[in-house]
Design a protein around this motif. Sequence first.
Motif, PDB file in Angstrom:
ATOM      1  N   UNK A 120       0.852  -1.090  -0.084  1.00  0.00           N
ATOM      2  CA  UNK A 120      -0.192  -0.054   0.008  1.00  0.00           C
ATOM      3  C   UNK A 120       0.778   1.304   0.055  1.00  0.00           C
ATOM      4  N   UNK A 121       0.556   2.246  -0.976  1.00  0.00           N
ATOM      5  CA  UNK A 121       1.202   3.305  -0.953  1.00  0.00           C
ATOM      6  C   UNK A 121       0.447   4.839  -0.578  1.00  0.00           C
ATOM      7  N   UNK A 122       1.216   5.571  -0.005  1.00  0.00           N
ATOM      8  CA  UNK A 122       0.783   6.824   0.562  1.00  0.00           C
ATOM      9  C   UNK A 122       1.599   8.015   0.136  1.00  0.00           C
ATOM     10  N   UNK A 123       1.358   9.061   0.308  1.00  0.00           N
ATOM     11  CA  UNK A 123       2.205  10.167   0.397  1.00  0.00           C
ATOM     12  C   UNK A 123       2.581  10.729  -0.879  1.00  0.00           C
ATOM     13  N   UNK A 124       2.286  10.060  -2.095  1.00  0.00           N
ATOM     14  CA  UNK A 124       2.790  10.481  -3.376  1.00  0.00           C
ATOM     15  C   UNK A 124       1.775  10.180  -4.390  1.00  0.00           C
ATOM     16  N   UNK A 125       2.349  10.531  -5.647  1.00  0.00           N
ATOM     17  CA  UNK A 125       1.398  10.185  -6.825  1.00  0.00           C
ATOM     18  C   UNK A 125       1.856   8.765  -7.526  1.00  0.00           C
ATOM     19  N   UNK A 126       0.900   7.882  -6.686  1.00  0.00           N
ATOM     20  CA  UNK A 126       1.547   6.334  -6.975  1.00  0.00           C
ATOM     21  C   UNK A 126       1.137   6.185  -8.267  1.00  0.00           C
ATOM     22  N   UNK A 127       0.185   6.626  -9.100  1.00  0.00           N
ATOM     23  CA  UNK A 127       0.055   6.253 -10.311  1.00  0.00           C
ATOM     24  C   UNK A 127       0.954   6.538 -11.296  1.00  0.00           C
ATOM     25  N   UNK A 128       1.774   7.459 -10.967  1.00  0.00           N
ATOM     26  CA  UNK A 128       2.991   7.874 -11.871  1.00  0.00           C
ATOM     27  C   UNK A 128       4.300   6.828 -11.759  1.00  0.00           C
ATOM     28  N   UNK A 129       4.325   5.906 -10.625  1.00  0.00           N
ATOM     29  CA  UNK A 129       5.435   5.079 -10.555  1.00  0.00           C
ATOM     30  C   UNK A 129       5.378   3.935 -11.049  1.00  0.00           C
ATOM     31  N   UNK A 130       6.319   3.475 -11.558  1.00  0.00           N
ATOM     32  CA  UNK A 130       6.630   2.009 -11.616  1.00  0.00           C
ATOM     33  C   UNK A 130       6.781   1.141 -10.439  1.00  0.00           C
ATOM     34  N   UNK A 131       6.231   0.092 -10.179  1.00  0.00           N
ATOM     35  CA  UNK A 131       6.211  -0.739  -8.870  1.00  0.00           C
ATOM     36  C   UNK A 131       6.872  -1.783  -8.968  1.00  0.00           C
ATOM     37  N   UNK A 132       7.965  -2.129  -8.066  1.00  0.00           N
ATOM     38  CA  UNK A 132       8.832  -3.326  -7.945  1.00  0.00           C
ATOM     39  C   UNK A 132       8.723  -4.176  -6.771  1.00  0.00           C
ATOM     40  N   UNK A 133       9.081  -5.428  -6.980  1.00  0.00           N
ATOM     41  CA  UNK A 133       9.332  -6.343  -5.892  1.00  0.00           C
ATOM     42  C   UNK A 133      10.742  -6.839  -5.837  1.00  0.00           C
ATOM     43  N   UNK A 134      11.054  -6.747  -4.866  1.00  0.00           N
ATOM     44  CA  UNK A 134      12.540  -7.370  -4.743  1.00  0.00           C
ATOM     45  C   UNK A 134      12.162  -8.487  -3.402  1.00  0.00           C
ATOM     46  N   UNK A 135      13.353  -9.237  -3.192  1.00  0.00           N
ATOM     47  CA  UNK A 135      13.520 -10.251  -2.146  1.00  0.00           C
ATOM     48  C   UNK A 135      14.785 -10.312  -1.637  1.00  0.00           C
ATOM     49  N   UNK A 136      14.951 -10.821  -0.328  1.00  0.00           N
ATOM     50  CA  UNK A 136      16.197 -10.890   0.205  1.00  0.00           C
ATOM     51  C   UNK A 136      16.225 -12.124   1.023  1.00  0.00           C
ATOM     52  N   UNK A 137      16.733 -13.130   0.517  1.00  0.00           N
ATOM     53  CA  UNK A 137      16.858 -14.639   1.376  1.00  0.00           C
ATOM     54  C   UNK A 137      18.259 -14.159   2.407  1.00  0.00           C
ATOM     55  N   UNK A 138      18.008 -15.211   3.421  1.00  0.00           N
ATOM     56  CA  UNK A 138      18.989 -15.185   4.609  1.00  0.00           C
ATOM     57  C   UNK A 138      20.450 -15.323   3.894  1.00  0.00           C
ATOM     58  N   UNK A 139      21.348 -14.452   4.248  1.00  0.00           N
ATOM     59  CA  UNK A 139      22.715 -14.537   3.848  1.00  0.00           C
ATOM     60  C   UNK A 139      22.777 -14.138   2.215  1.00  0.00           C
ATOM     61  N   UNK A 140      21.865 -13.612   1.472  1.00  0.00           N
ATOM     62  CA  UNK A 140      22.086 -13.191   0.296  1.00  0.00           C
ATOM     63  C   UNK A 140      21.627 -11.751  -0.089  1.00  0.00           C
ATOM     64  N   UNK A 183       8.438  -4.377  -1.281  1.00  0.00           N
ATOM     65  CA  UNK A 183       8.007  -3.309  -2.645  1.00  0.00           C
ATOM     66  C   UNK A 183       8.809  -1.989  -2.557  1.00  0.00           C
ATOM     67  N   UNK A 184       9.042  -1.619  -3.988  1.00  0.00           N
ATOM     68  CA  UNK A 184       9.850  -0.284  -4.281  1.00  0.00           C
ATOM     69  C   UNK A 184       9.303   0.395  -5.197  1.00  0.00           C
ATOM     70  N   UNK A 185       9.486   1.870  -5.313  1.00  0.00           N
ATOM     71  CA  UNK A 185       9.006   2.723  -6.207  1.00  0.00           C
ATOM     72  C   UNK A 185      10.137   3.781  -6.265  1.00  0.00           C
ATOM     73  N   UNK A 186       9.964   4.630  -7.426  1.00  0.00           N
ATOM     74  CA  UNK A 186      10.807   5.863  -7.407  1.00  0.00           C
ATOM     75  C   UNK A 186      11.553   5.792  -8.434  1.00  0.00           C
ATOM     76  N   UNK A 187      11.686   4.436  -9.345  1.00  0.00           N
ATOM     77  CA  UNK A 187      12.994   4.574 -10.386  1.00  0.00           C
ATOM     78  C   UNK A 187      12.883   5.554 -11.434  1.00  0.00           C
ATOM     79  N   UNK A 188      13.891   6.009 -11.733  1.00  0.00           N
ATOM     80  CA  UNK A 188      13.536   6.979 -12.834  1.00  0.00           C
ATOM     81  C   UNK A 188      13.709   6.503 -14.264  1.00  0.00           C
ATOM     82  N   UNK A 189      13.968   5.275 -14.572  1.00  0.00           N
ATOM     83  CA  UNK A 189      13.826   4.539 -15.602  1.00  0.00           C
ATOM     84  C   UNK A 189      12.963   3.412 -15.986  1.00  0.00           C
TER      85      UNK A 189
END
Length: 123
Positions: free
Chosen positions: A22-42, A95-101
């Motif tokens: 869930x996003x708040x505080x910005x213009x959500x519809x202008x951002x590409x949205x990504x998912x990343x993950x981090x496994x233990x030790x990686x 989840x992540x947002x805000x990439x310029x490309x």
Amino acid sequence: VQLQASGGGLVQAGDSLRLSCAASGGTFSTYGMAWFRQAPGKEREFVGVISWSGGSTWYANSVKGRFTISRDNAKNTVTLQMNSLTLEDTAVYYCAAGASRWPAYESYQYDYWGQGTLVTVSS
């Protein structure tokens, strides 16, 4: 922009799980949205990304065909549907947002991050 990821939990191999961001505080519809993950030790790794309109998606090869990203710009949410989970999917998911490309696959390209939600897949 504030991002809040949720939906993680303990599941068995082969199960499905849906994560939300869930996003708040910005213009959500202008951002590409990504998912990343981090496994233990990686290092944190790219999972997938969806364009601002929802019309385009890209996935890591490791999840392609099993994971699906969607978004609802009216509700400022992005969803990661995960099917056929394996032990290797165990990780903290961000989840992540805000990439310029577009598309952006590297974590350093994103300005805004959620706090992460833990997904544990057991055998």
